[in-house]
Write an enzyme that holds these catalytic residues in place. Structure first.
Site, PDB file in Angstrom:
ATOM      1  N   PRO A 595       0.801  -1.292   0.132  1.00 38.00           N
ATOM      2  CA  PRO A 595      -0.011   0.081  -0.034  1.00 38.00           C
ATOM      3  C   PRO A 595       0.797   1.282  -0.098  1.00 38.00           C
ATOM      4  O   PRO A 595       0.444   2.195  -0.613  1.00 38.00           O
ATOM      5  CB  PRO A 595      -0.709  -0.102   1.194  1.00 38.00           C
ATOM      6  N   GLY A 666       0.471   0.474 -12.692  1.00 42.49           N
ATOM      7  CA  GLY A 666       1.715   1.589 -13.121  1.00 42.49           C
ATOM      8  C   GLY A 666       1.011   2.737 -13.981  1.00 42.49           C
ATOM      9  O   GLY A 666       1.604   3.896 -13.874  1.00 42.49           O
ATOM     10  N   GLU A 667      -0.009   2.433 -14.518  1.00 41.77           N
ATOM     11  CA  GLU A 667      -0.406   3.593 -15.575  1.00 41.77           C
ATOM     12  C   GLU A 667      -1.831   4.078 -15.209  1.00 41.77           C
ATOM     13  O   GLU A 667      -1.867   5.207 -15.562  1.00 41.77           O
ATOM     14  CB  GLU A 667      -0.328   2.935 -17.032  1.00 41.77           C
TER      15      GLU A 667
HETATM   16 MO1  MOS Z   1       5.183   2.118 -19.838  1.00 41.99          MO
HETATM   17  S1  MOS Z   1       4.616   3.500 -21.141  1.00 41.99           S
HETATM   18  O1  MOS Z   1       4.270   0.932 -19.963  1.00 41.99           O
HETATM   19  O2  MOS Z   1       6.781   1.961 -20.072  1.00 41.99           O
END
Ligand code: MOS
Length: 719
Positions: A595, A666-667
């Site tokens: 977290p 991540g995105e």
């Molecule tokens: Mo990222 S843009 O999936 O490296």
């Protein structure tokens, strides 16, 4: 020493907050990055970028540079070793920019035309900046606009997806939104510049690098230089940010070329200005969105036409129009990604490629539709929540978007919101709130891992993962500790070494899911193998895993993470300045491993969304074809003073297939964030901003809703 596998049973490291295992090393400076590791007999390369946007290199005046102090070599197209970029890599053909100095053509400003190698980086820089290059210049074209000549529909999957009769559904719609949105050229701006040191060691090439995947880069280097893959080793222990920019880039190739020619270690570090043309960027986009809806907001028609640019040497498509395919159902659903090739560097993946700009357009258009329907923006999204994939018809693995909106609305205080724009005023500031949805695909790719039970009772995990600042190393430590049922401090995770074998790169929000799967598989098998109380030989007991086979058995589903973004802004009616006052993001993005670092990652993405909404814009000069200010003075990234209280949290959303329940985070943090800010600016001012960034001059020129400026401080009854 007698050691056994006897352990105290510990459970539940995953899901509890852990500081980064390498955190102390990083803050004390003990962690060494690729550009600062010491090497004996090290030489330094300095790149010389082209100053023209199109033409040929007529000649390079190498002799005066070679006579300068410390200079060892000048590489250019006349004397560089041959390489062959005609290969299929992990992600397809490479951008030909990595085939350095193979010909005299110049396709954009910043194209590498030479490199100076010297004893010190200062000497290399001095000579590189003094190097005279003569060009035959040709007219260039860098002008990007919607539907301009040369725009085409690329081949390949997902460029055009059409279902239903769009014109008929638009004609039958009670409410229609038809709007064009534009986003500018945006850059990754990783704090650590690209850096690599290459050296030959007993017939093996070793590259100390900063990248998103060491087996990936090793494989590409081997192919480019026609080397046996086993003769290339790439190491990348600490990475100061990447965001899509750190794959095979010119710096590794330059270092390998020079170390091969000089037979000594050579380091190449890109400057910030060079990064603006040589490590990829997010293409500008123009996006037309047409939505047609019933009076109750149900979508009949959904159309999204995205357009981006690419270089003349390589095709990369920013697939903005993919965003709506899993998101919103409509009787007619048409989405197209077009591209135009200009005399500019090749763009590439930048955090949430496609979804980041695509969500700005679609989630803004949804807000415009909500206004037309007289509906609450969240209610409009609830009305259009699909039961199965809107285009694919496939079931969702899980879809907890509405849970995100429920939790987000409650915590943000959405229920108290007056939907009318331009009503709230506090001194010079008009106030508004906005929301937007978010989604990002959940993918996984084959990886191998090795887990060793050491003779001293600890465990070592080896996997060619990359920790680009996300906390991946720590996440994998927690995952392994849980499977092995030992405290996390008994597990050491070693990453960033291509000799550990193939693993997925850190990208596409797939890193921790892909690596965690492989680590879990190896650790499970190891745990079964260990006999309680049994002896461990001095070199330990190692189990290797490979997830290729098991991943092939995954059923076809719509797999995505989701999120709900909220923002409150204040708009200065005198200066046009927009200040974000608070943001809240609630995500359904699988089981959250750590977290502490996960929250940072979400907040980082949201901060970038704020920055995208208000600040970031690389401006290309038509006359020269160059960026106007390729530096952090001219390209403003949200700084501390721009960033308010940002909160990120999540709802329970474990993935049923993943052994840990991971989806990937991540995105998604950046997705929808810019739209939430833009929608809040509309709510504050009553005026739509469809062009990013929402600069003060744009706010001033667009003005505010008549009457909005006349409101009295504290009086919220007047419009
Ligand atoms: Mo990222 S843009 O999936 O490296």
């Amino acid at each position: 020493m007698t050691t056994t596998t006897e352990t105290t049973t510990v459970k539940g490291a995953v899901g509890t907050a852990h500081t980064r295992v390498e955190g102390r090393d990083k803050v004390t400076g003990a962690a060494r990055y690729a550009g600062e590791l010491p090497f004996a007999n090290l030489a330094h390369g300095w790149l010389v970028p082209s100053t023209i946007a199109r033409g040929r290199v007529r000649s390079v005046e190498a002799d005066p540079a070679l006579a300068m102090p410390g200079v060892l070599a000048v590489l250019c197209h006349g004397n560089a070793p041959r390489v062959d970029a005609n290969y299929e890599g992990t992600l397809g053909r490479p951008d030909p920019v990595v085939a350095l100095f193979q010909h005299d053509r110049v396709p954009f400003v910043g194209w590498p035309v030479a490199m100076v190698v010297a004893e010190t980086s200062e000497q290399a820089r001095e000579a590189a900046e003094a190097l005279v290059v003569h060009y035959d210049q040709e007219p260039h074209d860098v002008e990007f606009s919607a539907g301009r000549p040369g725009t085409y529909l690329p081949e390949g999957d997902g460029m055009r997806v059409e279902k239903g009769d769009l014109d008929a559904q638009l004609a039958a719609s009670a409410h229609v939104v038809d709007a064009e949105y534009t986003t500018p050229e945006e850059h990754h701006i990783s704090m650590e510049p690209h850096a690599a040191t290459a050296r030959w060691d007993n017939g093996r090439l070793e590259i100390v690098d900063s990248n998103q995947g060491s087996t990936w880069v090793a494989d590409e280097i081997a192919k480019l230089f026609s080397l046996d893959p086993s003769s290339v080793r790439v190491l990348s222990e600490h990475v100061g940010g990447a965001f899509g920019s750190k794959g095979l880039r010119v710096h590794q190739v330059l270092a390998v070329m020079a170390s091969t020619m000089l037979d000594r270690p050579v380091r190449v570090v890109l400057t910030r200005r060079q990064m603006f043309s040589l490590v990829g960027y997010r293409s500008p986009t123009t996006q037309r969105v047409r939505l047609g809806a019933e009076p109750d907001g149900r979508l009949r028609a959904f159309e999204h036409q995205g357009q981006s640019l690419s270089s003349t040497v390589h095709e990369f498509v920013e697939t903005s129009a993919g965003y709506g395919r899993p998101m919103y159902a409509a009787d007619a659903h048409h989405t197209t990604n077009r591209v135009v090739r200009l005399d500019v560097p090749t763009p590439t993946w930048v955090r949430a490629p496609g979804e980041a700009p695509g969500s700005f357009a679609v989630e803004s258009a949804l807000d415009e539709l909500a206004e037309k329907c007289g509906m609450d923006p969240i209610a409009l999204r609830v009305r259009n929540e699909p039961a199965v994939g809107p285009v694919s018809g496939l079931p969702f693995s899980s879809r907890n978007l509405l849970a995100c909106f429920d939790e987000g609305a409650r915590r943000f205080g959405w229920a108290d919101r007056d939907p009318r724009p331009g009503l709230r005023r506090e001194g010079r500031w008009l106030l508004g709130t906005g929301t937007a949805a978010a989604t990002f695909p959940v993918l996984v790719a084959p990886s191998t891992a090795a887990v060793t039970a050491e003779a001293d009772g600890t465990y070592t995990v080896r996997i060619t993962a990359a920790d680009v600042g996300t906390g991946a190393r720590t996440a994998l430590t927690l995952i392994a500790a849980d499977v092995l049922e030992v405290p996390a401090d008994r597990v050491q995770v070693r990453i960033g070494d291509s000799d550990f074998g193939h693993a997925m790169l850190a990208g596409g929000s797939m890193g921790t899911r892909s690596w965690g799967w492989a680590v879990t598989a190896a650790a499970r098998e190891l745990r079964e193998k260990l006999v309680p109380g049994g002896h461990i030989p001095p070199d330990g007991i190692t189990v290797r895993s490979d997830t290729s086979a098991v991943l092939g058995t995954l059923s076809e589903k719509e797999r995505h993470s989701f999120g709900a973004q909220f923002a409150e802004v204040a708009v200065d009616v005198a200066t046009g300045e927009v200040r974000v006052r608070r943001m809240l993001g609630i995500f359904a993005a699988g089981r959250i491993v750590n977290p502490l670092t996960a929250r940072s990652q979400f907040i980082g993405g949201m901060t970038w969304g704020l920055s995208m909404a208000l600040h970031e814009e690389a401006v290309r000069d038509r006359a020269s074809g160059a960026l106007v200010s390729p530096d952090l003075a001219g390209y403003h990234v949200a700084a501390h003073a721009d960033v308010p209280r940002i909160e990120a949290d999540w709802v329970a959303d474990p993935d049923a297939d993943d052994p840990v329940g991971i989806k990937g985070i991540g995105e998604i943090g950046i997705v929808g964030a810019a739209a939430a800010v833009a929608n809040a600016v509309w709510h504050a001012t009553g005026v739509r901003h469809r062009t990013l960034p929402i600069r003060p001059d744009r706010v001033l020129r667009a003005g505010v809703l008549p009457g909005a400026t006349g409101a009295v401080p504290g009086d919220e009854s007047r419009a």
